[in-house]
Design a protein around this motif. Structure first.
Motif, short mmCIF file in Angstrom:
data_model
loop_
_atom_site.label_atom_id
_atom_site.label_comp_id
_atom_site.label_asym_id
_atom_site.label_seq_id
_atom_site.Cartn_x
_atom_site.Cartn_y
_atom_site.Cartn_z
N LEU A 437 42.36 29.62 47.69
CA LEU A 437 43.63 28.95 47.32
C LEU A 437 44.40 29.85 45.82
O LEU A 437 45.26 29.69 45.75
CB LEU A 437 43.83 27.76 47.27
CG LEU A 437 43.96 27.14 48.22
CD1 LEU A 437 43.62 25.73 48.16
CD2 LEU A 437 45.17 27.37 49.72
N GLY A 438 43.41 30.01 45.44
CA GLY A 438 43.61 30.66 43.88
C GLY A 438 43.79 32.23 44.18
O GLY A 438 44.81 31.97 42.89
N VAL A 439 43.57 32.89 44.73
CA VAL A 439 43.85 34.08 44.41
C VAL A 439 44.98 35.04 46.14
O VAL A 439 45.32 35.59 45.94
CB VAL A 439 42.43 35.51 45.13
CG1 VAL A 439 41.22 34.97 43.00
CG2 VAL A 439 42.02 34.67 46.03
N PRO A 645 36.68 33.66 32.90
CA PRO A 645 37.11 33.50 33.96
C PRO A 645 38.45 33.55 33.57
O PRO A 645 38.04 32.93 31.89
CB PRO A 645 36.80 32.06 34.55
CG PRO A 645 35.95 31.70 33.62
CD PRO A 645 35.28 32.69 32.76
N LYS A 646 39.25 34.02 34.27
CA LYS A 646 41.05 33.67 33.83
C LYS A 646 41.67 33.24 34.57
O LYS A 646 41.58 32.94 35.98
CB LYS A 646 41.13 35.06 33.32
CG LYS A 646 41.44 36.12 33.69
CD LYS A 646 42.19 36.55 32.64
CE LYS A 646 42.02 38.46 33.38
NZ LYS A 646 42.60 39.98 32.28
N LEU A 647 42.68 32.61 34.50
CA LEU A 647 43.80 31.91 35.27
C LEU A 647 44.02 33.41 36.24
O LEU A 647 44.37 34.54 35.67
CB LEU A 647 44.62 31.69 34.77
CG LEU A 647 44.84 30.13 33.77
CD1 LEU A 647 46.89 29.91 33.72
CD2 LEU A 647 44.69 29.36 34.76
N PRO A 648 43.46 32.85 37.61
CA PRO A 648 43.53 34.03 38.72
C PRO A 648 44.56 34.76 39.20
O PRO A 648 45.77 33.76 39.41
CB PRO A 648 42.79 32.78 39.73
CG PRO A 648 43.58 31.91 39.33
CD PRO A 648 43.47 31.54 37.42
N GLY A 649 45.23 35.43 39.16
CA GLY A 649 46.36 36.27 40.20
C GLY A 649 46.40 36.42 41.27
O GLY A 649 45.78 35.65 42.23
N ARG A 650 46.78 37.80 41.43
CA ARG A 650 46.52 37.74 43.01
C ARG A 650 45.11 38.61 43.69
O ARG A 650 45.14 39.70 43.47
CB ARG A 650 47.50 37.57 43.40
CG ARG A 650 47.65 37.42 45.09
CD ARG A 650 49.83 37.04 45.39
NE ARG A 650 49.77 36.45 46.23
CZ ARG A 650 51.23 36.55 46.63
NH1 ARG A 650 51.88 36.66 46.32
NH2 ARG A 650 50.61 35.79 48.49
N ARG A 702 52.83 37.12 41.38
CA ARG A 702 51.59 36.91 41.06
C ARG A 702 50.55 36.30 40.28
O ARG A 702 49.50 35.91 40.04
CB ARG A 702 51.85 38.42 40.25
CG ARG A 702 49.97 39.48 40.15
CD ARG A 702 50.34 40.59 38.93
NE ARG A 702 49.62 40.68 38.24
CZ ARG A 702 49.54 42.22 37.57
NH1 ARG A 702 49.89 42.53 37.26
NH2 ARG A 702 48.12 42.80 36.95
N THR A 703 51.39 35.53 39.28
CA THR A 703 50.89 34.83 38.92
C THR A 703 51.03 33.53 39.78
O THR A 703 51.68 32.40 40.52
CB THR A 703 51.84 34.21 37.44
OG1 THR A 703 52.90 33.54 37.86
CG2 THR A 703 52.14 35.27 36.73
N ARG A 707 52.81 30.59 41.77
CA ARG A 707 52.52 30.29 43.44
C ARG A 707 52.86 29.08 43.88
O ARG A 707 52.83 28.12 44.98
CB ARG A 707 51.20 31.03 43.43
CG ARG A 707 51.43 32.51 44.22
CD ARG A 707 50.16 33.17 44.31
NE ARG A 707 48.33 32.96 43.61
CZ ARG A 707 48.10 33.37 42.72
NH1 ARG A 707 48.45 34.89 42.40
NH2 ARG A 707 47.07 33.31 42.57
N ILE A 708 52.65 28.26 42.23
CA ILE A 708 52.01 26.39 42.84
C ILE A 708 53.12 26.42 42.69
O ILE A 708 53.24 25.38 44.18
CB ILE A 708 51.41 25.62 41.06
CG1 ILE A 708 50.00 26.22 41.41
CG2 ILE A 708 51.09 24.38 41.40
CD1 ILE A 708 48.58 26.00 39.96
#
Length: 725
Positions: A437-439, A645-650, A702-703, A707-708
């Motif tokens: 879900l994150g990526v 880690p960082k806030l996942p992109g895609r 992409r961010t 997406r959320i």
């Protein structure tokens, strides 16, 4: 018929076949009649209302007269006419037959109450000796399946694997040991009984292993038998073995029970403490996934309430004298087995419960792993003593994840591969659901007309197919790859992985013991030319990374750089089988992690440098690939990069148009022509990586935040858009 129990007879383990009726070998049935369920060539199977059982010698005979392959005469004729096509038809039929044999679509796990109902009947005394039985619910099994002997806990019922019978019965010839409640065969007698069966079966199939699955007391019995029979190829699976009896809470019970009068019924408390590790988790077995909280709570409450009357009956059946005998048996078994551990040479898989209130199982597993020469551990932190009866474990999935299944003397991860079932897929992907879900991966493929499309429609349906691409940092892309190929196209990818993933003896040194379980379950194999040949011959969809560990463990500033060998390694073999080569590019690792320590940094830290050299030049040296190659590709020292880690992109994937090798076998035998195709494939991968890096800049989603927000507006199951194609 209202029969509530079937007590199956004892087969003659030396002569095999029908037992001698004068030797207490006949089928003994309770006071009511039983139903005839199956009759083939004079062999009869019978069952009571609470369970379906048959003597193991009958089960063996029936299995010998069943059809092994569902192949029509026309298919066979066609197969003979296609012998020159590298056995493709045979392999296709073999794959289809395997899929049918291992299909889990009709598997329904019984509830714990059903287990108790069956146990209630078998706990009644019938005056007979110990005997083997095979549950008929096991059904038909895979060709050349090894024998599995289940050795029960101190209860002796033999139904401890009830929740797993159907799945185990598809890959094993399964026999269960039943020890009647009033039987007083000593531990030495039980060892002899099991050994006699082992030697008889080994003489009939000397090239196949025999599995001993022991639970608690059965774990001691399995170890003791293995210590005395090192010449037989045994595979041991031990769940909370009672070798730690001297440290358990059961030890003080012996004098207490002995001093109590017979009138004081202590049966039920002992049953609750011994048979029930965690009644709540057992009641959860019957609760289906996907229910609402209220529905799940209602089913759980009904299941738990239904257990209580049956538990009371079970408590009344076991007398004080029976319980005392069983505890003494447990004490002698533990003492004998501990004195013979040094003689055990078999491979062992230890299953340890984190909440075992009866035995210190986790500590004991660690101790046994240091004593036994070939031993793996799988911990189940939330489970109690009766592991196989509780919610949250599937034994077949555990065996596959540990790489512990084989049908011959040696492990063959291609030939003995058990295709993942829907259950396996769900269990594996559940652990990575949040990562997926994150990526939010974007899957793009190229159709036959050269047009790019969203999804995997451009991937060929039939194999052999060789997917060749870039290996992102620590193999991050393999998780969504396997998930989307299965969910979108029902394609099971066979990944070529580093040999370290299949070295069970080295587990826990660099990685967690379960680090590669998912890869094994989903079809990963060791990256060798022999395995690639086998997979191509079986028309598989194969995932291949020419850059290997050097690419996946790259240094800082080397993102999206290919480290392929200078010589082509796969083109001519692909042409031999007419495989389609699908080059692909993938990006996204730099949107998930920032690397702050790489291999070069580690080499500047003396302690870490010496440790890495010790590991890579020591026990792992024999596993190094391309050690004799020239250039960067030879630098495949294992290490774990330091990442933040960082806030996942895609993640973005692009699969190119398949490159046909069908009909080019003679052409590509020429090394120059093969090398040209190899370089073309590499250039295609680099082109796709460059395309994706450019296009992702135009992706409005992409961010993570974007997406959320999209999911919040359009629903969780909606597909998130991406850049224009």
């Amino acid at each position: 018929s209202n029969s509530r129990m079937l007590s199956v007879g004892k087969a003659d383990p030396v002569r095999g076949g029908m037992p001698d009726s004068a030797n207490s070998g006949i089928i003994q049935i309770s006071e009511n009649k039983t139903n005839v369920l199956q009759k083939q060539r004079g062999l009869m199977a019978v069952a009571g209302a609470n369970g379906i059982f048959m003597p193991s010698y009958l089960r063996r005979r029936i299995s010998q007269v069943t059809v092994k392959f569902s192949i029509s005469s026309s298919q066979l004729a066609k197969g003979r006419s296609n012998v020159l096509e590298k056995g493709r038809l045979y392999n296709k039929l073999e794959n289809e037959t395997t899929s049918k044999a291992l299909d889990d679509s009709v598997i329904v796990r019984p509830s714990f109450k059903e287990y108790l109902d069956r146990s209630k009947d078998l706990l009644k005394s019938d005056g007979g000796p110990p005997r083997w039985f095979s549950p008929l619910e096991c059904g038909s099994r895979w060709e050349n399946s090894p024998l599995l002997l289940y050795l029960p806990g101190i209860d002796g019922v033999g139904l401890g694997l009830t929740m797993h019978h159907q799945r185990l019965g598809k890959i094993f010839d399964m026999w269960c040991l039943h020890i009647p409640v009033m039987d007083r065969t000593p531990f030495a007698g039980l060892m002899l009984f099991v050994e006699t069966t082992l030697r008889s079966e080994h003489s009939q199939s000397p090239n196949r292993p025999i599995y001993l699955v022991g639970e608690c007391f059965g774990g001691c019995l399995a170890l003791a038998v293995a210590a005395r029979n090192s010449d037989i190829d045994l595979m041991l699976i031990l769940a909370n073995p009672s070798t730690s009896f001297s440290k358990s809470q059961l030890q003080p019970l012996l004098p207490l029970i002995k001093a109590m009068p017979e009138q004081l019924n202590v049966g039920l408390p002992c049953i609750l403490n011994y048979i029930l590790g965690d009644p709540l988790r057992m009641a959860m077995v019957g609760v289906k996934k996907g229910l609402s909280f209220q529905q799940a709570l209602r089913e759980l409450s009904q299941g738990f309430t239904a257990l209580l009357p049956t538990l009371s009956i079970l408590g009344n059946i076991l007398s004080r004298e029976s319980i005392l005998w069983k505890l003494r048996m447990l004490q002698s078994a533990s003492s004998f087995t501990n004195s013979r551990l040094h003689a055990v040479k078999s491979e062992v898989l230890l299953l340890a419960s984190g909440r075992d209130q009866l035995l210190p199982s986790k500590d004991e597993a660690e101790m046994l792993s240091r004593v036994l020469p070939s031993c793996q551990i799988r911990n189940f932190e939330d489970n109690g003593h009766t592991l196989f009866l509780e919610h949250g474990i599937d034994l077949v999935t555990t065996i596959k994840g540990a790489g512990f299944y084989r049908r011959t003397k040696n492990f063959d991860y291609v030939k003995d591969f058990i295709p993942p079932t829907t259950f396996d897929f769900r269990e594996v992907t559940e652990a990575y659901r949040w990562f997926e879900l994150g990526v939010s991966p974007v899957m793009l493929s190229t159709l036959e007309n050269g047009r790019m499309a969203r999804g995997l429609a451009g991937i060929p349906d039939s194999g052999p197919v060789l997917l060749v691409g870039y290996h992102m940092l620590m193999g991050l892309e393999t998780i969504p790859l396997g998930y989307h190929f299965w969910s979108e196209r029902n394609i099971k990818l066979r990944g070529m992985a580093h040999p370290i993933a299949f070295e069970r003896d080295l587990e826990g040194e660099l990685f967690r013991s379960t680090e590669f379980d998912a890869a094994r379950i989903m079809g990963g194999v060791s990256a060798t030319a022999k395995n690639l040949f086998k997979l191509l011959s079986r028309q598989s969809h194969i995932l291949l990374y020419p850059g290997g560990a050097r690419e996946a463990l790259h240094r800082k500033g080397e993102e999206y750089k290919l480290f392929w060998p200078s010589q082509s390694e796969f083109v001519r073999m692909a042409a031999r089988f007419g495989a389609k080569i699908v080059p692909f590019g993938v990006i996204g690792e730099d949107d998930v992690f920032d690397m702050f320590l790489d291999y070069n940094d580690f080499m500047k830290i003396p302690f870490i440098k010496s440790r890495l050299k010790e590991v890579n030049d020591g026990r792992y040296r024999r596993l190094r690939l391309r050690a004799d190659a020239e250039g960067e590709v030879s630098k495949q020292d294992f290490h774990i990069p330091g990442v933040l880690p960082k806030l996942p992109g895609r993640f973005y994937f692009l699969f190119g148009k398949p490159i046909e090798t069908e009909g080019r076998k003679e052409e590509l035998r020429d090394r120059g022509k093969a090398h040209e195709l190899y370089l073309h494939t590499k250039q295609e991968v680099e082109k796709y990586i460059g395309y994706l890096k450019e296009k992702r800049e135009k992706d409005p989603y992409r961010t993570l935040a974007s997406r959320i927000l999209y999911k919040a507006i359009h629903g969780l199951k909606s597909e998130i858009p991406t850049f224009e194609l």
